[in-house]
Design a protein around this motif. Structure first.
Motif, PDB file in Angstrom:
ATOM      1  N   GLY A   1      -4.896 -11.441 -17.514  1.00 48.40           N
ATOM      2  CA  GLY A   1      -3.857 -10.608 -16.908  1.00 48.40           C
ATOM      3  C   GLY A   1      -4.406  -9.295 -16.379  1.00 48.40           C
ATOM      4  N   PHE A   2      -3.778  -8.808 -15.319  1.00 51.09           N
ATOM      5  CA  PHE A   2      -4.149  -7.540 -14.689  1.00 51.09           C
ATOM      6  C   PHE A   2      -2.867  -6.748 -14.447  1.00 51.09           C
ATOM      7  CE2 PHE A   2      -6.513 -11.187 -13.091  1.00 51.09           C
ATOM      8  CZ  PHE A   2      -7.822 -10.893 -13.484  1.00 51.09           C
ATOM      9  N   SER A   3      -2.870  -5.460 -14.763  1.00 50.14           N
ATOM     10  CA  SER A   3      -1.653  -4.655 -14.582  1.00 50.14           C
ATOM     11  C   SER A   3      -1.962  -3.249 -14.099  1.00 50.14           C
ATOM     12  CB  SER A   3      -0.867  -4.559 -15.895  1.00 50.14           C
ATOM     13  OG  SER A   3      -0.350  -5.826 -16.272  1.00 50.14           O
ATOM     14  N   TYR A   4      -1.060  -2.744 -13.248  1.00 55.43           N
ATOM     15  CA  TYR A   4      -1.101  -1.369 -12.758  1.00 55.43           C
ATOM     16  C   TYR A   4       0.215  -0.689 -13.121  1.00 55.43           C
ATOM     17  CZ  TYR A   4      -5.344  -1.138  -9.864  1.00 55.43           C
ATOM     18  OH  TYR A   4      -6.636  -1.062  -9.424  1.00 55.43           O
ATOM     19  N   PRO A   5       0.198   0.646 -13.275  1.00 51.83           N
ATOM     20  CA  PRO A   5       1.425   1.366 -13.635  1.00 51.83           C
ATOM     21  C   PRO A   5       2.337   1.629 -12.442  1.00 51.83           C
ATOM     22  CG  PRO A   5      -0.397   2.904 -13.473  1.00 51.83           C
ATOM     23  CD  PRO A   5      -0.982   1.536 -13.248  1.00 51.83           C
ATOM     24  N   ILE A   6       3.637   1.608 -12.705  1.00 53.86           N
ATOM     25  CA  ILE A   6       4.627   2.090 -11.747  1.00 53.86           C
ATOM     26  C   ILE A   6       5.096   3.454 -12.244  1.00 53.86           C
ATOM     27  CG2 ILE A   6       6.920   1.728 -10.738  1.00 53.86           C
ATOM     28  CD1 ILE A   6       6.481  -1.259 -10.988  1.00 53.86           C
ATOM     29  N   TYR A   7       4.948   4.468 -11.403  1.00 55.83           N
ATOM     30  CA  TYR A   7       5.332   5.835 -11.762  1.00 55.83           C
ATOM     31  C   TYR A   7       6.604   6.244 -11.022  1.00 55.83           C
ATOM     32  CZ  TYR A   7       0.496   6.339 -13.474  1.00 55.83           C
ATOM     33  OH  TYR A   7      -0.689   6.184 -14.132  1.00 55.83           O
TER      34      TYR A   7
ATOM     35  N   GLU B   1      -3.500  -3.381  -6.550  1.00 52.84           N
ATOM     36  CA  GLU B   1      -3.542  -1.937  -6.299  1.00 52.84           C
ATOM     37  C   GLU B   1      -2.842  -1.594  -4.981  1.00 52.84           C
ATOM     38  OE1 GLU B   1      -6.720   1.773  -6.204  1.00 52.84           O
ATOM     39  OE2 GLU B   1      -7.429  -0.263  -5.837  1.00 52.84           O
ATOM     40  N   LYS B   2      -3.076  -2.380  -3.951  1.00 51.97           N
ATOM     41  CA  LYS B   2      -2.410  -2.148  -2.665  1.00 51.97           C
ATOM     42  C   LYS B   2      -0.894  -2.256  -2.827  1.00 51.97           C
ATOM     43  CE  LYS B   2      -6.144  -3.825   0.362  1.00 51.97           C
ATOM     44  NZ  LYS B   2      -6.564  -4.923   1.280  1.00 51.97           N
ATOM     45  N   THR B   3      -0.465  -3.234  -3.602  1.00 57.63           N
ATOM     46  CA  THR B   3       0.974  -3.446  -3.809  1.00 57.63           C
ATOM     47  C   THR B   3       1.602  -2.285  -4.555  1.00 57.63           C
ATOM     48  OG1 THR B   3       0.741  -5.866  -3.808  1.00 57.63           O
ATOM     49  CG2 THR B   3       2.681  -4.951  -4.907  1.00 57.63           C
ATOM     50  N   VAL B   4       0.953  -1.845  -5.638  1.00 54.48           N
ATOM     51  CA  VAL B   4       1.564  -0.792  -6.447  1.00 54.48           C
ATOM     52  C   VAL B   4       1.592   0.526  -5.683  1.00 54.48           C
ATOM     53  CG1 VAL B   4      -0.455   0.157  -7.682  1.00 54.48           C
ATOM     54  CG2 VAL B   4       1.754   0.041  -8.828  1.00 54.48           C
ATOM     55  N   LYS B   5       0.628   0.769  -4.816  1.00 57.51           N
ATOM     56  CA  LYS B   5       0.643   2.003  -4.015  1.00 57.51           C
ATOM     57  C   LYS B   5       1.831   2.016  -3.050  1.00 57.51           C
ATOM     58  CE  LYS B   5      -4.204   3.383  -4.274  1.00 57.51           C
ATOM     59  NZ  LYS B   5      -5.475   3.587  -3.547  1.00 57.51           N
ATOM     60  N   LYS B   6       2.217   0.835  -2.559  1.00 62.79           N
ATOM     61  CA  LYS B   6       3.399   0.754  -1.700  1.00 62.79           C
ATOM     62  C   LYS B   6       4.665   1.028  -2.514  1.00 62.79           C
ATOM     63  CE  LYS B   6       1.260  -2.520   1.510  1.00 62.79           C
ATOM     64  NZ  LYS B   6       1.218  -3.935   1.971  1.00 62.79           N
TER      65      LYS B   6
END
Length: 253
Positions: free
Chosen positions: A200-206, A238-243
């Motif tokens: 699994g890979f995860s990025y934060p939503i702020y 990363e591209k998705t979470v930045k959007k």
């Protein structure tokens, strides 16, 4: 579940149809003994969930407290972030054809609140509402890293660390080291820590104030994992979470 807790919820439910009631009216609406209703209403008032209003020396009424509004706002905020994230999740899913999910903290657990499934014959499936401990899995660990050090210490002091798989981190010091690594990298990776044979890979939503409100993640069967695939998925995620950040108003510094 405690019977008293269930009855207290039933008391709160009565106010959906009638915003202000006396003990007698509550007892009749809830179909409970007056003594039971008085005891539960007093406890709910003490917790800030009900407010008592004295109209005269003989008449006292109750209504819902503003604390419920705070709870409702908290829930609606998460629903808002889900609504923002979902179109981006679908686009990411279409690009990579892997399970994409959004996870939040509820109590001392991570809860999966939105998922978009892969169409592959061999794929992972996580049901909305599924829960996981905060020390196991990419999204749960990421959410844990968003807490303060004091909150992390308090969590680790009170949670029972169980080996869910052979790779589960079940040592407080190792978990703290992992949290520091996640904070430094800005994302989280899990190699079969919560579910066997998964990566699994995860990025934060702020939010706009920089608070971590959720985690967006991708999970794949470990048979599909290669270093090249990992790098590709991390870049895509990363591209998705930045959007998503652009829509939540978060400005990366």
């Amino acid at each position: 579940m405690s019977k008293s807790f269930v009855k207290a919820i039933e008391i709160l439910d009565c106010f959906i149809t009638n915003p202000e009631m006396t003990i007698n009216e509550l007892a009749e609406t809830a179909n409970m003994p007056k003594t039971t209703v008085f005891r539960l209403a007093s406890s709910l008032e003490e917790a800030g969930l009900l407010v008592k209003k004295r109209k005269s020396s003989h008449e006292v009424t109750y209504r819902m407290g503003l604390k419920l509004l705070i709870y409702g706002k908290h829930v609606s905020q998460h629903m808002e972030y889900n609504k923002i994230a979902l179109p981006h999740m679908k686009r990411l899913n279409k690009e990579i054809d892997e399970l994409v999910h959004v996870t939040i903290i509820e109590g001392n657990e991570a809860v999966y609140v939105e998922t978009v499934d892969s169409s592959k014959p061999v794929r992972l499936v996580v049901k909305i509402g599924a829960r996981a401990p905060l020390y196991a899995g990419s999204a749960p660990k990421l959410l844990l890293s968003g807490l303060s050090n004091d909150e992390v210490d308090e969590y680790l002091k009170n949670v029972e660390l169980k080996k869910l798989t052979k790779n589960t981190l079940d040592n407080s010091e190792r978990i703290k080291e992992e949290i520091e690594k996640i904070r430094e990298n800005g994302y989280s990776i899990s190699y079969s820590e919560n579910f066997k044979d998964t990566v699994g890979f995860s990025y934060p939503i702020y939010d706009h104030e920089g608070n971590m409100v959720a985690a967006i993640g991708v999970s794949i069967p470990d048979i599909d994992h290669t270093k090249e695939r990992e790098d590709f998925l991390l870049v895509s995620l990363e591209k998705t979470v930045k959007k998503i950040w652009e829509e939540t108003g978060y400005i990366q510094t």
